[in-house]
Scaffold this active site. Sequence first.
Site, PDB file in Angstrom:
ATOM      1  N   THR A   8      -4.806  -3.463  -5.381  1.00 53.40           N
ATOM      2  CA  THR A   8      -5.794  -4.402  -4.872  1.00 53.40           C
ATOM      3  C   THR A   8      -5.513  -5.810  -5.360  1.00 53.40           C
ATOM      4  O   THR A   8      -4.756  -6.023  -6.290  1.00 53.40           O
ATOM      5  CB  THR A   8      -7.223  -3.980  -5.278  1.00 53.40           C
ATOM      6  N   LYS A  40     -14.266  -4.543  -1.243  1.00 53.98           N
ATOM      7  CA  LYS A  40     -14.189  -4.545  -2.705  1.00 53.98           C
ATOM      8  C   LYS A  40     -15.054  -5.627  -3.332  1.00 53.98           C
ATOM      9  O   LYS A  40     -14.982  -5.883  -4.519  1.00 53.98           O
ATOM     10  CB  LYS A  40     -12.735  -4.709  -3.131  1.00 53.98           C
ATOM     11  N   GLY A  52     -16.524  -8.477  -7.576  1.00 51.54           N
ATOM     12  CA  GLY A  52     -15.371  -7.832  -6.959  1.00 51.54           C
ATOM     13  C   GLY A  52     -14.663  -6.979  -7.985  1.00 51.54           C
ATOM     14  O   GLY A  52     -14.649  -7.311  -9.168  1.00 51.54           O
ATOM     15  N   SER A 131      -3.180  -5.936  -8.782  1.00 49.19           N
ATOM     16  CA  SER A 131      -1.725  -6.037  -8.786  1.00 49.19           C
ATOM     17  C   SER A 131      -1.204  -7.304  -8.127  1.00 49.19           C
ATOM     18  O   SER A 131      -0.159  -7.815  -8.502  1.00 49.19           O
ATOM     19  CB  SER A 131      -1.110  -4.807  -8.123  1.00 49.19           C
ATOM     20  N   CYS A 166       3.019  -8.937  -2.637  1.00 47.99           N
ATOM     21  CA  CYS A 166       2.635  -7.711  -3.334  1.00 47.99           C
ATOM     22  C   CYS A 166       2.508  -6.547  -2.359  1.00 47.99           C
ATOM     23  O   CYS A 166       1.721  -6.604  -1.411  1.00 47.99           O
ATOM     24  CB  CYS A 166       1.298  -7.923  -4.062  1.00 47.99           C
ATOM     25  N   THR A 169      -1.073  -5.114  -1.718  1.00 48.96           N
ATOM     26  CA  THR A 169      -2.070  -6.027  -1.157  1.00 48.96           C
ATOM     27  C   THR A 169      -1.815  -6.171   0.329  1.00 48.96           C
ATOM     28  O   THR A 169      -0.672  -6.372   0.737  1.00 48.96           O
ATOM     29  CB  THR A 169      -1.961  -7.415  -1.841  1.00 48.96           C
TER      30      THR A 169
END
Length: 178
Positions: A8, A40, A52, A131, A166, A169
């Site tokens: 995330t 989230k 979050g 991440s 990422c 993501t």
Amino acid sequence: MPQQFHGTTVLAVRHGDRTVMAADGQVTLGATIVKQSARKIRRLYQDRILAGFAGSSADSFALFARFEAKLEQYRGNLERSAVELAKDWRTDRLLRRLEAMLIVVDASATFVLSGTGDLIEPDDGIVAIGSGGTYAAAAAKALARHTDLDARTIAAEAMGIAADICIYTNASVTIEEL
């Protein structure tokens, strides 16, 4: 920054007179994407606070519940609620096992609650977890310093950059603004 969780990216941007939180929607199980559009970010305490999470979903929901209880107990005082949750996190054996992090913001403050019970307030009002957090935070800081973009646009652009870098993501981004 404290420990990072894969799967995330959550970003908070306080810029100008606006506060924005953005999060991607990807949920992974190991190396497999199992959901593209998870939410989230939550609005709390009469929609005056955004929270979050990054980390284990079950642990994050447990933290949301505890944080909401603190907000009720301290009548929406974000700083006091965050401090008290951090104290509990450090001393409660069950909480110390939770694998999650929270960003909480209101109109005037931003805090990160880490999985070790740390409470961090960023100097510049920009912080990210997960991440892809370092990518999103770096992009947001550069955009805030070197452009005239508003907070919402900074958050959207920074999340797009994080999604490009990422693998945990995605570009399905939820943005909430105070």
